[in-house]
Motif scaffolding. Sequence first.
Motif, PDB file in Angstrom:
ATOM      1  N   GLU A   1      -9.919 -12.253  -3.664  1.00 60.23           N
ATOM      2  CA  GLU A   1     -11.344 -11.886  -3.268  1.00 60.23           C
ATOM      3  C   GLU A   1     -11.443 -11.136  -1.715  1.00 60.23           C
ATOM      4  O   GLU A   1     -12.419 -10.541  -1.466  1.00 60.23           O
ATOM      5  CB  GLU A   1     -11.777 -13.205  -3.836  1.00 60.23           C
ATOM      6  CG  GLU A   1     -11.958 -13.585  -5.103  1.00 60.23           C
ATOM      7  CD  GLU A   1     -13.130 -14.877  -4.982  1.00 60.23           C
ATOM      8  OE1 GLU A   1     -13.391 -15.484  -5.786  1.00 60.23           O
ATOM      9  OE2 GLU A   1     -12.966 -15.841  -4.343  1.00 60.23           O
ATOM     10  N   ASN A   2     -10.145 -12.176  -1.053  1.00 58.34           N
ATOM     11  CA  ASN A   2     -10.408 -11.733   0.357  1.00 58.34           C
ATOM     12  C   ASN A   2     -10.300 -10.403   0.552  1.00 58.34           C
ATOM     13  O   ASN A   2     -10.693  -8.968   1.478  1.00 58.34           O
ATOM     14  CB  ASN A   2     -10.076 -12.640   1.221  1.00 58.34           C
ATOM     15  CG  ASN A   2     -10.202 -14.147   1.481  1.00 58.34           C
ATOM     16  OD1 ASN A   2     -11.448 -14.590   0.850  1.00 58.34           O
ATOM     17  ND2 ASN A   2     -10.124 -15.037   1.344  1.00 58.34           N
ATOM     18  N   CYS A   3      -8.916 -10.299  -0.165  1.00 57.28           N
ATOM     19  CA  CYS A   3      -8.903  -8.598  -0.196  1.00 57.28           C
ATOM     20  C   CYS A   3      -9.827  -7.570  -0.184  1.00 57.28           C
ATOM     21  O   CYS A   3     -10.610  -6.514  -0.041  1.00 57.28           O
ATOM     22  CB  CYS A   3      -7.470  -8.059  -0.865  1.00 57.28           C
ATOM     23  SG  CYS A   3      -6.506  -7.103  -0.926  1.00 57.28           S
TER      24      CYS A   3
ATOM     25  N   THR B   1     -14.841  -7.222  -7.022  1.00 64.00           N
ATOM     26  CA  THR B   1     -14.626  -8.851  -7.493  1.00 64.00           C
ATOM     27  C   THR B   1     -15.156  -9.225  -8.733  1.00 64.00           C
ATOM     28  O   THR B   1     -14.096  -8.988  -9.388  1.00 64.00           O
ATOM     29  CB  THR B   1     -15.377  -9.852  -6.882  1.00 64.00           C
ATOM     30  OG1 THR B   1     -14.727  -9.956  -5.069  1.00 64.00           O
ATOM     31  CG2 THR B   1     -14.281 -11.267  -7.072  1.00 64.00           C
TER      32      THR B   1
ATOM     33  N   CYS C   1       1.302  -1.263   0.173  1.00 63.79           N
ATOM     34  CA  CYS C   1      -0.222  -0.123  -0.473  1.00 63.79           C
ATOM     35  C   CYS C   1       0.836   1.148   0.146  1.00 63.79           C
ATOM     36  O   CYS C   1       1.837   1.085   0.964  1.00 63.79           O
ATOM     37  CB  CYS C   1      -0.975   0.268   1.308  1.00 63.79           C
ATOM     38  SG  CYS C   1      -1.807  -1.434   1.646  1.00 63.79           S
TER      39      CYS C   1
ATOM     40  N   ALA D   1     -13.064  -7.711  -0.260  1.00 64.65           N
ATOM     41  CA  ALA D   1     -14.374  -8.087   0.323  1.00 64.65           C
ATOM     42  C   ALA D   1     -13.717  -7.341   1.803  1.00 64.65           C
ATOM     43  O   ALA D   1     -14.742  -6.126   1.899  1.00 64.65           O
ATOM     44  CB  ALA D   1     -14.661  -9.584   0.728  1.00 64.65           C
ATOM     45  N   GLU D   2     -12.572  -6.937   1.936  1.00 59.81           N
ATOM     46  CA  GLU D   2     -12.112  -6.157   3.347  1.00 59.81           C
ATOM     47  C   GLU D   2     -12.206  -4.523   2.846  1.00 59.81           C
ATOM     48  O   GLU D   2     -12.780  -4.037   3.752  1.00 59.81           O
ATOM     49  CB  GLU D   2     -10.088  -6.775   3.996  1.00 59.81           C
ATOM     50  CG  GLU D   2     -10.296  -6.144   4.994  1.00 59.81           C
ATOM     51  CD  GLU D   2     -10.713  -7.129   6.244  1.00 59.81           C
ATOM     52  OE1 GLU D   2     -10.726  -6.306   7.266  1.00 59.81           O
ATOM     53  OE2 GLU D   2     -11.703  -7.655   6.472  1.00 59.81           O
ATOM     54  N   LEU D   3     -11.522  -4.515   1.938  1.00 60.01           N
ATOM     55  CA  LEU D   3     -11.994  -2.692   1.906  1.00 60.01           C
ATOM     56  C   LEU D   3     -13.818  -2.827   1.344  1.00 60.01           C
ATOM     57  O   LEU D   3     -13.911  -2.122   1.914  1.00 60.01           O
ATOM     58  CB  LEU D   3     -10.964  -2.539   0.218  1.00 60.01           C
ATOM     59  CG  LEU D   3     -10.025  -2.857   0.685  1.00 60.01           C
ATOM     60  CD1 LEU D   3      -9.024  -2.644  -1.026  1.00 60.01           C
ATOM     61  CD2 LEU D   3      -9.272  -1.474   1.104  1.00 60.01           C
ATOM     62  N   ARG D   4     -14.382  -3.459   1.202  1.00 52.82           N
ATOM     63  CA  ARG D   4     -16.020  -3.015   1.161  1.00 52.82           C
ATOM     64  C   ARG D   4     -16.444  -2.935   2.185  1.00 52.82           C
ATOM     65  O   ARG D   4     -16.994  -1.824   2.656  1.00 52.82           O
ATOM     66  CB  ARG D   4     -16.505  -4.309   0.207  1.00 52.82           C
ATOM     67  CG  ARG D   4     -15.806  -3.927  -0.659  1.00 52.82           C
ATOM     68  CD  ARG D   4     -16.956  -4.780  -1.846  1.00 52.82           C
ATOM     69  NE  ARG D   4     -17.109  -6.657  -1.645  1.00 52.82           N
ATOM     70  CZ  ARG D   4     -16.229  -7.299  -2.615  1.00 52.82           C
ATOM     71  NH1 ARG D   4     -15.138  -6.983  -3.472  1.00 52.82           N
ATOM     72  NH2 ARG D   4     -16.815  -7.944  -2.107  1.00 52.82           N
ATOM     73  N   ASN D   5     -16.031  -4.424   3.476  1.00 55.09           N
ATOM     74  CA  ASN D   5     -16.402  -4.122   3.946  1.00 55.09           C
ATOM     75  C   ASN D   5     -15.658  -3.050   5.083  1.00 55.09           C
ATOM     76  O   ASN D   5     -16.333  -2.686   6.497  1.00 55.09           O
ATOM     77  CB  ASN D   5     -15.146  -5.486   5.224  1.00 55.09           C
ATOM     78  CG  ASN D   5     -16.703  -6.723   4.567  1.00 55.09           C
ATOM     79  OD1 ASN D   5     -17.662  -7.079   3.986  1.00 55.09           O
ATOM     80  ND2 ASN D   5     -15.738  -8.106   4.613  1.00 55.09           N
ATOM     81  N   ARG D   6     -14.740  -2.578   4.931  1.00 57.69           N
ATOM     82  CA  ARG D   6     -14.502  -1.382   6.034  1.00 57.69           C
ATOM     83  C   ARG D   6     -14.788   0.091   5.208  1.00 57.69           C
ATOM     84  O   ARG D   6     -14.541   1.132   5.434  1.00 57.69           O
ATOM     85  CB  ARG D   6     -13.291  -1.866   5.925  1.00 57.69           C
ATOM     86  CG  ARG D   6     -12.594  -2.396   7.245  1.00 57.69           C
ATOM     87  CD  ARG D   6     -10.910  -2.370   6.757  1.00 57.69           C
ATOM     88  NE  ARG D   6     -10.368  -3.817   7.728  1.00 57.69           N
ATOM     89  CZ  ARG D   6     -10.864  -3.556   9.252  1.00 57.69           C
ATOM     90  NH1 ARG D   6     -10.775  -2.317   9.724  1.00 57.69           N
ATOM     91  NH2 ARG D   6      -9.833  -4.041   9.565  1.00 57.69           N
ATOM     92  N   ARG D   7     -15.815  -0.279   4.174  1.00 55.04           N
ATOM     93  CA  ARG D   7     -16.508   1.193   3.608  1.00 55.04           C
ATOM     94  C   ARG D   7     -15.734   1.998   2.640  1.00 55.04           C
ATOM     95  O   ARG D   7     -16.109   2.813   2.981  1.00 55.04           O
ATOM     96  CB  ARG D   7     -17.132   2.004   5.066  1.00 55.04           C
ATOM     97  CG  ARG D   7     -18.122   0.409   5.101  1.00 55.04           C
ATOM     98  CD  ARG D   7     -18.664   1.945   5.775  1.00 55.04           C
ATOM     99  NE  ARG D   7     -20.714   1.185   7.267  1.00 55.04           N
ATOM    100  CZ  ARG D   7     -21.054   1.273   7.320  1.00 55.04           C
ATOM    101  NH1 ARG D   7     -21.441   3.245   8.101  1.00 55.04           N
ATOM    102  NH2 ARG D   7     -22.256   0.547   7.940  1.00 55.04           N
TER     103      ARG D   7
END
Length: 211
Positions: A34-36, A133, A3, A38-44
């Motif tokens: 996919e998990n990466c 994704t 990052c 999803a984590e970004l989406r979950n953290r808004r």
Amino acid sequence: VVCKTDGSINNGFEIVFHPHTYQYATTEGKEAIENCLAELRNRRFSGHNFGGMHIHVSRDSFTRLHLVKFHQLFKNAQALFTKLSQRKAEKLNQWASFANIGEMPGNNYSRYAALNYTEHTVEVRIFNSTIRTERFFKNLEAVKAAIDYAKQSSLRELDDAHFLRYIMQNRSLYRNLSRFLVDKHEHIITANAIDARIIRQVQKQLTRPAG
């Protein structure tokens, strides 16, 4: 991934992948990607319209002729690639202009070109940023399809219509890409006389999760 800060992002960060093969990114490494996301989406976090997704391809992947044909495909199929980019025209002109591609690979006079040729890679800069994704893999598939198609095609076939037919006829290889085209741009497919059975088959896929 790494990052990093980036001059074009005011409130966020750029995610840079270590080199991957396409095979790895779409098989063994797919779940981690996919998990990466999803984590970004979950953290808004937000992705769309907050930057670009740049895809680098090793120049060792190309012979000279293959690279010239890949380059020519992007020049001739600008309308289709603009649709696939999901970017507005003014953003493409600012960050990934087709006008700046240059006459031959390596001669572009600005790094803010649709194709930016570096010493070791060809950077495809057209795509809007995303943390979805199916859009992430759609972009990878679009570049892979362009590479595959340019390699096998004649110079006379490097245009929107021929490339579109290739994508839809090989939709099992480019599932996210073909689904995107049917979902968002079915009128383009219909205008190019793609077999209606293909459209119906992809529409059925749209009712099932991408995998």
